[in-house]
Write a protein that holds these residues in place. Structure first.
Motif, PDB file in Angstrom:
ATOM      1  N   ASN A  61       0.784  -1.126   0.163  1.00  0.00           N
ATOM      2  CA  ASN A  61       0.043   0.009  -0.141  1.00  0.00           C
ATOM      3  C   ASN A  61       1.020   1.364   0.071  1.00  0.00           C
ATOM      4  O   ASN A  61       1.629   1.431   0.874  1.00  0.00           O
ATOM      5  CB  ASN A  61      -0.917   0.005   1.344  1.00  0.00           C
ATOM      6  CG  ASN A  61      -1.707   0.934   1.011  1.00  0.00           C
ATOM      7  OD1 ASN A  61      -1.782   2.039   0.904  1.00  0.00           O
ATOM      8  ND2 ASN A  61      -3.246   0.652   1.567  1.00  0.00           N
ATOM      9  N   ILE A  62       1.056   2.191  -0.916  1.00  0.00           N
ATOM     10  CA  ILE A  62       1.826   3.099  -1.172  1.00  0.00           C
ATOM     11  C   ILE A  62       1.549   4.221  -0.252  1.00  0.00           C
ATOM     12  O   ILE A  62       2.389   4.899   0.375  1.00  0.00           O
ATOM     13  CB  ILE A  62       1.606   3.835  -2.670  1.00  0.00           C
ATOM     14  CG1 ILE A  62       2.516   4.800  -2.699  1.00  0.00           C
ATOM     15  CG2 ILE A  62       0.335   4.453  -2.800  1.00  0.00           C
ATOM     16  CD1 ILE A  62       2.572   5.438  -4.189  1.00  0.00           C
ATOM     17  N   LEU A  63       0.141   4.552   0.264  1.00  0.00           N
ATOM     18  CA  LEU A  63      -0.137   5.253   1.471  1.00  0.00           C
ATOM     19  C   LEU A  63       0.668   4.848   2.759  1.00  0.00           C
ATOM     20  O   LEU A  63       1.051   5.556   3.403  1.00  0.00           O
ATOM     21  CB  LEU A  63      -1.545   5.583   1.670  1.00  0.00           C
ATOM     22  CG  LEU A  63      -2.045   6.219   0.394  1.00  0.00           C
ATOM     23  CD1 LEU A  63      -3.813   6.434   0.998  1.00  0.00           C
ATOM     24  CD2 LEU A  63      -1.715   7.423   0.075  1.00  0.00           C
ATOM     25  N   GLN A  64       0.667   3.366   3.119  1.00  0.00           N
ATOM     26  CA  GLN A  64       1.370   3.111   4.357  1.00  0.00           C
ATOM     27  C   GLN A  64       2.764   3.220   4.059  1.00  0.00           C
ATOM     28  O   GLN A  64       3.361   3.516   4.854  1.00  0.00           O
ATOM     29  CB  GLN A  64       0.814   1.657   4.439  1.00  0.00           C
ATOM     30  CG  GLN A  64      -0.742   1.527   4.870  1.00  0.00           C
ATOM     31  CD  GLN A  64      -1.011  -0.076   5.165  1.00  0.00           C
ATOM     32  OE1 GLN A  64      -0.441  -0.840   4.809  1.00  0.00           O
ATOM     33  NE2 GLN A  64      -2.236  -0.207   5.963  1.00  0.00           N
ATOM     34  N   ASP A  65       3.253   3.059   2.708  1.00  0.00           N
ATOM     35  CA  ASP A  65       4.549   2.995   2.350  1.00  0.00           C
ATOM     36  C   ASP A  65       5.281   4.534   2.824  1.00  0.00           C
ATOM     37  O   ASP A  65       5.991   4.584   3.399  1.00  0.00           O
ATOM     38  CB  ASP A  65       5.101   2.820   1.253  1.00  0.00           C
ATOM     39  CG  ASP A  65       4.752   1.329   0.780  1.00  0.00           C
ATOM     40  OD1 ASP A  65       4.699   0.476   1.816  1.00  0.00           O
ATOM     41  OD2 ASP A  65       4.695   1.052  -0.400  1.00  0.00           O
ATOM     42  N   ILE A  66       4.264   5.349   2.577  1.00  0.00           N
ATOM     43  CA  ILE A  66       4.688   6.874   2.763  1.00  0.00           C
ATOM     44  C   ILE A  66       4.578   7.216   4.232  1.00  0.00           C
ATOM     45  O   ILE A  66       5.590   8.111   4.789  1.00  0.00           O
ATOM     46  CB  ILE A  66       3.799   7.876   1.940  1.00  0.00           C
ATOM     47  CG1 ILE A  66       3.947   7.614   0.513  1.00  0.00           C
ATOM     48  CG2 ILE A  66       3.851   9.168   2.311  1.00  0.00           C
ATOM     49  CD1 ILE A  66       3.027   8.344  -0.518  1.00  0.00           C
ATOM     50  N   GLU A  67       3.535   6.656   4.840  1.00  0.00           N
ATOM     51  CA  GLU A  67       3.366   6.845   6.264  1.00  0.00           C
ATOM     52  C   GLU A  67       4.691   6.164   7.157  1.00  0.00           C
ATOM     53  O   GLU A  67       5.323   6.955   7.958  1.00  0.00           O
ATOM     54  CB  GLU A  67       2.171   6.385   6.837  1.00  0.00           C
ATOM     55  CG  GLU A  67       1.975   6.476   8.352  1.00  0.00           C
ATOM     56  CD  GLU A  67       0.557   5.829   8.995  1.00  0.00           C
ATOM     57  OE1 GLU A  67       0.434   5.788  10.018  1.00  0.00           O
ATOM     58  OE2 GLU A  67      -0.135   5.344   7.954  1.00  0.00           O
ATOM     59  N   SER A  68       4.885   5.312   6.495  1.00  0.00           N
ATOM     60  CA  SER A  68       6.360   4.412   7.405  1.00  0.00           C
ATOM     61  C   SER A  68       7.647   5.389   6.948  1.00  0.00           C
ATOM     62  O   SER A  68       8.449   5.473   7.789  1.00  0.00           O
ATOM     63  CB  SER A  68       6.533   3.104   6.749  1.00  0.00           C
ATOM     64  OG  SER A  68       5.316   2.223   7.026  1.00  0.00           O
ATOM     65  N   LEU A  69       7.735   5.924   5.978  1.00  0.00           N
ATOM     66  CA  LEU A  69       8.803   6.558   5.393  1.00  0.00           C
ATOM     67  C   LEU A  69       8.941   7.941   6.431  1.00  0.00           C
ATOM     68  O   LEU A  69       9.891   8.340   6.806  1.00  0.00           O
ATOM     69  CB  LEU A  69       8.671   7.098   4.115  1.00  0.00           C
ATOM     70  CG  LEU A  69       9.903   8.054   3.465  1.00  0.00           C
ATOM     71  CD1 LEU A  69      10.920   7.308   3.520  1.00  0.00           C
ATOM     72  CD2 LEU A  69       9.436   8.571   2.358  1.00  0.00           C
ATOM     73  N   SER A  70       7.691   8.570   6.602  1.00  0.00           N
ATOM     74  CA  SER A  70       7.580   9.822   7.404  1.00  0.00           C
ATOM     75  C   SER A  70       8.029   9.361   9.053  1.00  0.00           C
ATOM     76  O   SER A  70       9.059   9.819   9.413  1.00  0.00           O
ATOM     77  CB  SER A  70       6.193  10.235   7.753  1.00  0.00           C
ATOM     78  OG  SER A  70       5.981  11.346   8.588  1.00  0.00           O
TER      79      SER A  70
END
Length: 239
Positions: free
Chosen positions: A75-84
């Protein structure tokens, strides 16, 4: 979502540190990180790029990149959240966005990242929980620290004891050596006085007892049987 790897690399794609959460060889990770900068369009404001079945989720840190390598099925949104979350904890640890700072804090970074991802999947820990976990000291760790300090103190005391023993041995050896040298000096001095040559003059009695040389005259006790001239009377005188 599945995170294959988390890494910090240079702008040219050279990896500085990397943590693998799935089965990836070192050469595979290095190849992906070397390819990643070439995929970023000039002036792009996006934080994701893709190649084949791999997705890179990244954030610039001045001259460095913080990169999460995931698969396209995540999930790209979860990926971005994890990156944050990765970015916040990373910046909090390294303080400065330099390669030297990353290397000096590499261990702390990897430990913190492991509190975010486990076996490729995101844990439910937030930033405050992760900091608490990093700062928390367990009772076992305190005991181990005490034991280690006690062993260190015992080792230092043992070294001091051995040093004192060696110093006493050296002093005793020097003392015995000095006494031995002094005794040898006295003995050699007395020997020199006793071995001086001496000559005893002969006593008068021994001089008088010396034998006299034999006389060259004939002993008076010797009686010969030779003829005596003048005492023999011839037969003519008798008549």
């Amino acid at each position: 979502m599945t995170i294959l790897s988390a890494a910090i690399s240079t702008k040219s794609g050279k990896p500085i540190i990397s943590r693998q959460y799935m089965q990836l060889t070192r050469s595979r990770v290095e190849g992906l990180l070397n390819t990643f900068p070439k995929l970023i369009p000039l002036g792009s404001q996006h934080t994701t790029v893709e190649i084949e079945n791999i997705r890179f989720v990244y954030q610039p840190l001045d001259e460095l990149y913080l990169v999460l390598i995931t698969n396209k099925g995540s999930n790209i949104l979860q990926d971005i959240e994890s990156l944050s979350l990765f970015s916040r904890i990373t910046i909090d640890i390294i303080k400065q966005h330099t390669q030297e700072s990353v290397i000096n804090n590499a261990f702390d970074l990897l430990v913190a990242w492991d509190e975010i991802i486990a076996f490729g999947y995101r844990d439910n820990n937030n930033i405050h929980q992760i900091k608490s976990l990093l700062e928390m000291e367990s009772h076992e760790e305190k005991i181990q620290d005490i034991i280690a300090k006690n062993k260190e103190m015992e080792a230092k005391e043992e070294l001091k004891r051995r040093a004192r023993a060696l110093e006493m041995q050296r002093r005793e050896a020097a003392k015995v050596g000095a006494q031995t040298g002094l005794s040898a000096g006295k003995y050699s001095s007395s020997s020199e006085l006793n071995i001086s040559p001496s000559f005893d003059a002969p006593s008068p009695s021994s001089a008088s007892a010396a034998p006299t040389p034999p006389s060259t005259q004939t002993s008076s006790g010797f009686k010969g049987s030779g003829m005596k001239l003048g005492k023999k009377k011839t037969t003519i005188d008798q008549f």
